[in-house]
Write a protein that holds these residues in place. Structure first.
Motif, short mmCIF file in Angstrom:
data_model
loop_
_atom_site.label_atom_id
_atom_site.label_comp_id
_atom_site.label_asym_id
_atom_site.label_seq_id
_atom_site.Cartn_x
_atom_site.Cartn_y
_atom_site.Cartn_z
N ARG A 233 -2.12 4.61 -9.47
CA ARG A 233 -2.66 3.62 -9.10
C ARG A 233 -1.52 3.06 -10.38
N TRP A 246 3.17 -2.13 -6.70
CA TRP A 246 2.06 -1.10 -6.85
C TRP A 246 2.77 0.08 -5.83
N ARG A 247 2.74 1.30 -6.98
CA ARG A 247 3.24 2.72 -6.86
C ARG A 247 2.11 3.67 -7.06
N ASP A 248 1.75 4.90 -6.20
CA ASP A 248 1.34 6.27 -6.29
C ASP A 248 1.77 6.67 -8.00
N ASN A 249 2.87 7.04 -7.44
CA ASN A 249 3.92 8.29 -8.51
C ASN A 249 4.62 7.49 -8.83
N GLU A 252 8.27 7.60 -7.51
CA GLU A 252 8.49 6.55 -6.06
C GLU A 252 9.06 4.97 -6.77
N ALA A 253 9.60 4.55 -5.79
CA ALA A 253 9.22 3.44 -5.69
C ALA A 253 7.80 2.32 -5.17
N PHE A 254 8.83 1.15 -6.41
CA PHE A 254 7.49 -0.02 -6.30
C PHE A 254 7.47 -0.95 -4.60
N ILE A 255 6.47 -0.40 -4.52
CA ILE A 255 6.19 -1.62 -3.02
C ILE A 255 5.19 -2.83 -3.25
N SER A 292 10.71 -2.83 -0.94
CA SER A 292 10.76 -1.66 -2.12
C SER A 292 11.49 -1.58 -3.72
N THR A 294 12.82 -0.02 -7.23
CA THR A 294 12.18 0.68 -8.80
C THR A 294 13.08 -0.50 -9.75
#
Length: 387
Positions: A233, A246-249, A252-255, A292, A294
């Motif tokens: 995270r 936050w994001r997982d990878n 990916e885009a931040f949420i 979302s 970046t």
């Protein structure tokens, strides 16, 4: 509300970390990571502990009071021999009133500027973080708790989750490997994660890794997953704005968290008191949807090194004050592991040789005049030959 209450041990950890930061900012006194981590309630403020003189003690007392939204001189007239004495006085005050927190950004150029946030907004951030970290057995933190995100993630979030919080700053990677349990979450900055990966930290199944403070690179994320962390995270926010997304990878885009909305190129925060407040993000946001985005670089030209905002132009200006340097330009490079580093392109005075001795002399000078994250890692020399 017990989840939002702070015990004296938690307050003492914040006070110790804030004191270390204040000593670095105001008095150019730097303690190593493990020393700061060892400062507990029982640590003396004087000899055998923080070794504060009167001016340093006053500055640290004022920083501790203002962190918790109290008047700067709240602790000044109260006798104190140990960190515990300050923690006890602060705990009593906070039981009566706690409506604000004040945080200083981790950047030398900001001087003594602090950003004050309503306590309910800080609790709102912590609740949002708790939602994406739910289901964990313990939370271990490798970060100091005096920054906004450090405080929210390492102190308030485990309180909200009702899980044990472990201050892991004093552990070696080998000790961490032995202490991590199934279902734990470990919080650290990418710089600290790189260190732990280099030292071959191993995590048990179902461990979660949390990072913040500087961009997570794909290369580092791969290493972390190989070491056993099945879930990552990455948190995004700042001292000025609070916790945003936050994001997982890394790819990916931040949420956005639920208390944020898009407002054109910027943001709206839905505050606990019902106010919808416009907020300028510290970075340029490239939106891929209403919730979302970046990152497209800092608005103020800062780069993040070791979770500290560093301003290359300010570093170059400082280096120009060295007696052997006529001009300097700082550029940002990348190491093989993706970490940012500063490279100094220096024009030396005509009679200064571009050799290792000169580099050592400048490096020693930088250790006195620049914070650790601001120091260049590579020097490229040119010689001024005159007209």
């Amino acid at each position: 509300m017990k989840a939002f209450s702070l015990d004296e041990d938690q307050i003492a950890r914040v006070v110790g970390a804030a004191a270390a930061d204040e000593l670095s900012r105001r008095f150019n006194r730097h303690a190593d990571f493990l020393t700061i981590a060892s400062w507990t309630q029982n640590t003396p403020l004087g000899r055998g502990g923080l070794a504060l003189d009167e001016a340093e003690k006053d500055a640290c007392a004022r920083r501790a009071a203002t962190f918790f939204g109290l008047k700067a001189d709240y602790l000044s007239a109260r006798p104190a021999e140990k960190i515990a004495d300050w923690a006890h006085e602060l705990a009593a005050a906070l039981r009566a009133r706690l409506d604000a927190f004040s945080f200083k950004p981790a950047a030398r150029g900001d001087g003594d500027v602090a950003f004050t946030h309503r306590a309910d907004a800080i609790y709102q951030d912590a609740a949002a973080a708790a939602n994406v970290l739910a289901g964990r057995r313990r939370l271990l933190s490798f970060v100091a708790p005096h920054s906004l995100l450090g405080f929210e993630l390492s102190v308030l979030t485990p309180n909200l989750l009702g899980v044990e919080a472990v201050d892991a700053r004093g552990m070696t990677p080998d000790e961490l490997s032995k202490n991590l349990l199934f279902g734990d979450v470990l919080v650290a900055t990418p710089t600290l994660w790189r260190y732990m990966m280099q030292e071959e930290l191993q995590a048990p199944d179902n461990s979660l890794a949390v990072s913040f403070g500087e961009p997570m690179t794909p290369e580092l994320a791969v290493e972390m997953r190989k070491s056993g962390f099945g879930v990552l995270r990455e948190m995004y926010g700042s001292t000025e704005t609070g916790l945003i997304a936050w994001r997982d990878n890394p790819g990916e885009a931040f949420i956005l968290f639920d208390h944020w909305r898009r407002d054109g190129d910027d943001l709206i925060r839905l505050c606990p008191d019902g106010e919808a407040r416009h907020v300028d993000a510290m970075d340029l946001l490239a939106w891929s949807g209403e919730r979302s985005f970046t990152l497209s670089g800092r608005r103020d030209g800062a780069v993040q090194i070791g979770a500290v905002n560093v301003f290359p132009d300010a570093v170059a200006e400082t280096l120009r004050a060295h007696p052997h340097i006529l001009d300097c330009r700082i550029v940002v490079g990348r190491r093989s592991d993706g970490a940012a580093r500063l490279i100094a392109n220096i024009v030396l005075s005509e009679k200064t040789p571009p050799n290792e001795r000169t580099a050592r002399d400048i490096d020693v000078w930088c250790r006195v005049n620049l914070r650790q994250q601001e120091r260049p890692q590579i020097y490229n020399f040119e010689i001024e030959t005159g007209a």
